[in-house]
Design a protein around this motif. Structure first.
Motif, PDB file in Angstrom:
ATOM      1  N   CYS A  24       0.849  -1.196   0.000  1.00  0.00           N
ATOM      2  CA  CYS A  24       0.000   0.000   0.000  1.00  0.00           C
ATOM      3  C   CYS A  24       0.878   1.237   0.000  1.00  0.00           C
ATOM      4  CB  CYS A  24      -0.871   0.049   1.251  1.00  0.00           C
ATOM      5  SG  CYS A  24      -2.135  -1.183   1.217  1.00  0.00           S
ATOM      6  N   GLU A  26       1.146   5.057   0.962  1.00  0.00           N
ATOM      7  CA  GLU A  26       0.510   6.022   1.852  1.00  0.00           C
ATOM      8  C   GLU A  26       1.268   7.342   1.823  1.00  0.00           C
ATOM      9  OE1 GLU A  26      -2.253   5.439   3.219  1.00  0.00           O
ATOM     10  OE2 GLU A  26      -2.441   3.307   3.688  1.00  0.00           O
ATOM     11  N   LYS A  33       1.396   9.833  -4.530  1.00  0.00           N
ATOM     12  CA  LYS A  33       1.055   8.406  -4.537  1.00  0.00           C
ATOM     13  C   LYS A  33       0.714   7.939  -5.961  1.00  0.00           C
ATOM     14  CE  LYS A  33      -2.147   9.222  -1.393  1.00  0.00           C
ATOM     15  NZ  LYS A  33      -1.834  10.634  -1.098  1.00  0.00           N
ATOM     16  N   GLU A  51      -6.749   4.535  -6.152  1.00  0.00           N
ATOM     17  CA  GLU A  51      -7.791   4.952  -5.207  1.00  0.00           C
ATOM     18  C   GLU A  51      -9.029   5.424  -5.963  1.00  0.00           C
ATOM     19  OE1 GLU A  51      -7.148   7.650  -1.397  1.00  0.00           O
ATOM     20  OE2 GLU A  51      -6.942   8.703  -3.273  1.00  0.00           O
ATOM     21  N   MET A  87     -12.663   1.366  -0.344  1.00  0.00           N
ATOM     22  CA  MET A  87     -11.322   0.855  -0.045  1.00  0.00           C
ATOM     23  C   MET A  87     -11.378  -0.654   0.216  1.00  0.00           C
ATOM     24  SD  MET A  87      -9.215   3.305  -0.470  1.00  0.00           S
ATOM     25  CE  MET A  87      -7.911   2.116  -0.279  1.00  0.00           C
ATOM     26  N   GLU A 103      -3.251   2.066  -3.873  1.00  0.00           N
ATOM     27  CA  GLU A 103      -3.137   3.436  -3.375  1.00  0.00           C
ATOM     28  C   GLU A 103      -3.968   3.538  -2.096  1.00  0.00           C
ATOM     29  OE1 GLU A 103      -4.235   6.417  -6.203  1.00  0.00           O
ATOM     30  OE2 GLU A 103      -3.511   8.042  -4.925  1.00  0.00           O
ATOM     31  N   ARG A 104      -3.278   3.857  -1.005  1.00  0.00           N
ATOM     32  CA  ARG A 104      -3.915   3.961   0.318  1.00  0.00           C
ATOM     33  C   ARG A 104      -4.501   2.643   0.795  1.00  0.00           C
ATOM     34  NH1 ARG A 104      -3.594   8.294   2.949  1.00  0.00           N
ATOM     35  NH2 ARG A 104      -3.536  10.350   1.982  1.00  0.00           N
ATOM     36  N   SER A 105      -5.274   2.729   1.889  1.00  0.00           N
ATOM     37  CA  SER A 105      -5.833   1.525   2.513  1.00  0.00           C
ATOM     38  C   SER A 105      -6.957   1.934   3.448  1.00  0.00           C
ATOM     39  CB  SER A 105      -4.740   0.836   3.345  1.00  0.00           C
ATOM     40  OG  SER A 105      -4.315   1.716   4.378  1.00  0.00           O
ATOM     41  N   SER A 108      -5.346   4.044   6.560  1.00  0.00           N
ATOM     42  CA  SER A 108      -5.078   5.501   6.597  1.00  0.00           C
ATOM     43  C   SER A 108      -6.378   6.285   6.669  1.00  0.00           C
ATOM     44  CB  SER A 108      -4.229   5.956   5.411  1.00  0.00           C
ATOM     45  OG  SER A 108      -4.775   5.529   4.195  1.00  0.00           O
ATOM     46  N   CYS A 112      -5.875   8.314   9.984  1.00  0.00           N
ATOM     47  CA  CYS A 112      -5.480   9.687   9.643  1.00  0.00           C
ATOM     48  C   CYS A 112      -6.729  10.540   9.426  1.00  0.00           C
ATOM     49  CB  CYS A 112      -4.572   9.699   8.412  1.00  0.00           C
ATOM     50  SG  CYS A 112      -3.076   8.705   8.672  1.00  0.00           S
ATOM     51  N   TYR A 151       5.672   4.758   2.534  1.00  0.00           N
ATOM     52  CA  TYR A 151       5.201   6.054   3.052  1.00  0.00           C
ATOM     53  C   TYR A 151       5.949   7.186   2.347  1.00  0.00           C
ATOM     54  CZ  TYR A 151       4.760   9.903   6.502  1.00  0.00           C
ATOM     55  OH  TYR A 151       4.559  11.127   7.116  1.00  0.00           O
ATOM     56  N   HIS A 186      -0.271  11.100   9.995  1.00  0.00           N
ATOM     57  CA  HIS A 186       0.495  10.105   9.213  1.00  0.00           C
ATOM     58  C   HIS A 186       1.786   9.747   9.963  1.00  0.00           C
ATOM     59  CE1 HIS A 186      -2.109  11.000   5.722  1.00  0.00           C
ATOM     60  NE2 HIS A 186      -1.647   9.884   5.207  1.00  0.00           N
TER      61      HIS A 186
END
Ligand code: TTP
Length: 229
Positions: A24, A26, A33, A51, A87, A103-105, A108, A112, A151, A186
């Motif tokens: 992933c 982030e 990203k 995403e 997601m 992309e992302r999860s 986050s 976040c 990251y 983050h």
């Protein structure tokens, strides 16, 4: 109109999609990203899942992203509930290639964005609790496995400038303080380990210009793809 949902078998829901090395990406808003994803999409053995921002901008004609930025107290919970669903679709999606790059999860969004909205008074305790119960149910019972987090760590001052330059209409009123708060979350999650971390973290300084970033991606290819290529 009917929304066509992907078909998940019971086995897939319980065990997750076919075992893959799942990475992933982030990093704060505008950290690059999508650039990293686009770079790695050239490898045959990598399947990239972007995403679903376009879905958030058009849910049966509603732009939830825009509603959330314009009136977060009213819309943050609805928006984050939809982000969580979309997601989850990415986590459960079966892919063919040995490496699945997302992309992302779910994580986050939870640690976040939702944390920031709740702490900033944009989500009520009741809304936060319902969101967290859904999150708990999903992460306890479905396989949302991740093997590595990359990251992209970026100075919020740089991000503020980039966001103005890329001018995604919904994001134009984002104040600097919002980016700073998200940056701290983050950091709290990915480097200070204040919240549960689902996988080891590779930190890349993402303050550089594009050509330097592409070089960094090349240098870290084997770390990111776990020498599976
Ligand atoms: P990002 O997920 O940060 O995507 P990006 O397009 O900024 O990524 P990059 O520039 O690094 O390629 O955010 C997309 C938009 O969605 C942004 O306006 C922030 C918002 N968002 C939330 O409000 N809540 C969430 O849980 C997530 C994941 C995004």
């Amino acid at each position: 109109t009917r929304i066509e949902l992907p078909k998940y078998s019971l086995e897939m829901l319980e065990k997750g999609p076919k075992a893959k090395f799942t990475v992933c990406v982030e990093g704060n808003i505008g950290s690059g990203k999508s650039t990293l994803l686009e770079h790695f999409s050239k490898f045959d053995d990598v399947e990239v899942l972007q995403e679903p921002v376009e879905k958030w901008r058009d849910v049966r004609g509603c732009n939830l992203l825009d509603l959330m930025y314009k009136d977060p107290c009213r819309w943050a919970h609805t928006f984050q509930a939809y982000v969580q669903m979309t997601m989850l679709e990415l986590h459960l999606q079966s892919t063919q290639a040995p490496v699945k790059l997302i992309e992302r999860s779910l994580y986050s969004a939870r640690y976040c964005f939702v944390e920031n909205l709740y702490k900033g008074g944009k989500m009520s305790s009741a809304e936060y609790s319902v969101y967290c119960e859904w999150y708990k149910m999903i992460t306890q019972h479905l396989n949302v496995n991740i093997d590595l987090i990359v990251y992209l760590k970026t100075d919020p001052k740089k991000l503020y400038k980039r966001i103005k330059e890329r001018s995604r209409s919904e994001e134009q009123a984002i104040p600097f303080q919002y980016l700073e708060a998200l940056h701290n979350l983050h950091e709290g999650w990915l480097t200070e380990k204040k919240y549960p971390l689902p996988a080891p973290v590779l930190v890349l300084d993402a303050n550089d210009n594009l050509s330097t970033m592409y070089k960094k991606f090349e240098e870290h290819t084997s770390d990111i793809l776990c020498q599976k290529l």
